[in-house]
Design an enzyme around this catalytic site. Sequence first.
Site, short mmCIF file in Angstrom:
data_model
loop_
_atom_site.label_atom_id
_atom_site.label_comp_id
_atom_site.label_asym_id
_atom_site.label_seq_id
_atom_site.Cartn_x
_atom_site.Cartn_y
_atom_site.Cartn_z
N ASP A 69 0.78 -1.24 0.26
CA ASP A 69 0.04 0.03 0.18
C ASP A 69 1.03 1.24 -0.10
O ASP A 69 1.66 1.44 0.67
CB ASP A 69 -0.88 0.14 1.35
CG ASP A 69 -2.01 -1.02 1.07
OD1 ASP A 69 -2.16 -1.66 0.07
OD2 ASP A 69 -2.83 -1.23 2.17
N HIS A 120 -6.00 2.69 -4.60
CA HIS A 120 -6.20 2.55 -3.04
C HIS A 120 -7.28 3.90 -2.65
O HIS A 120 -7.05 4.36 -1.54
CB HIS A 120 -4.89 2.75 -2.42
CG HIS A 120 -4.86 2.16 -0.96
ND1 HIS A 120 -5.82 1.35 -0.47
CD2 HIS A 120 -4.09 2.72 0.02
CE1 HIS A 120 -5.40 0.99 1.04
NE2 HIS A 120 -4.39 2.05 1.34
N HIS A 124 -8.06 8.32 0.80
CA HIS A 124 -7.91 7.33 1.70
C HIS A 124 -8.89 7.25 2.75
O HIS A 124 -8.68 7.49 4.04
CB HIS A 124 -6.40 7.39 2.26
CG HIS A 124 -5.96 6.23 3.24
ND1 HIS A 124 -5.80 5.75 4.43
CD2 HIS A 124 -5.40 5.33 2.32
CE1 HIS A 124 -5.51 4.92 4.60
NE2 HIS A 124 -4.96 4.20 3.50
N HIS A 216 3.80 -2.22 3.37
CA HIS A 216 3.65 -0.64 3.03
C HIS A 216 4.93 -0.45 2.76
O HIS A 216 5.84 -0.52 3.27
CB HIS A 216 2.90 -0.33 4.46
CG HIS A 216 1.69 -0.40 4.72
ND1 HIS A 216 1.58 -1.87 5.38
CD2 HIS A 216 0.45 -0.13 4.44
CE1 HIS A 216 0.21 -1.81 5.67
NE2 HIS A 216 -0.50 -0.75 5.18
#
Length: 278
Positions: A69, A120, A124, A216
């Site tokens: 991510d 993504h 967010h 990540h």
Amino acid sequence: MSKNSEYLSMTKRSISWLFFIAFAIVVTYYFQGFSYKETFNSLPVSSAAKELPIYCVNTNKPQISITFDAAWGNEDTQKILNILKENNVKSTFFMTGGWVKQYPNDVKAIYEQGHDLGNHSANHKNMSSLSNEEICNELDPVTEDVKKLTSYQMNLFRPPYGDYDNHVIVKARECGYFSIQWSVDSLDWKNYGVDAIVNEVLNNKELKAGAIILMHNGAKYTAQALPKIIEGLKNKGYEIVPVSQLIYTDNYHINSEGKQIKNEQQTSTTKETVTMIN
């Protein structure tokens, strides 16, 4: 009539009335309950089914996916790309709209190295709190920006924070995206250290063929842990592939555990709550 006899008669009448009222209540609730039960049982199964993203894939191939991510920072992005290249590994990067705008050269580098580019969301946000229109507004601008930079058409989506509900999964699918969760969390975001990350992945009970690993690009120890994780996965006999190569894109269903299964793999004795995709 004496007072005692009158009192006894009144008591008997009161008891009779209480019995009658209790009987009426029981009968009423019985038939109402029967009606409710009939109504519930007559509902189609799909109305009660929970829509799920893909947590992992049911496959006979010894394949797994490592995903990153990308929402904050890029200090280690090039290090991660170098490690992946040195080990001949292709991965999947889920990027926010802000990250795409801030680090366009990294987006291009990820694409040029042959990795998946995943969505993504633009900002967010917790997607389950958004309307259908807002969900598409969180997805489409990111895909458009990435396409302008690379010509790549994104069709993978990971909800921020892993937050979703039925309408998020359905709307994302209508907008052209496969929703991707994970079955193995490296916990790299907790910054416990290299050994903790490596142990969390390689000794995870959910590490099996078809697993999707969450990492990540901006976590403190991820780049340092990655070579050991790749080595460990290969020593266990796994081939590391991007999500786009791991998942099925048609003729599949997702069971109640979030496992994506090819329809031919379901036997007549299997009874599951599933989301059917044709």
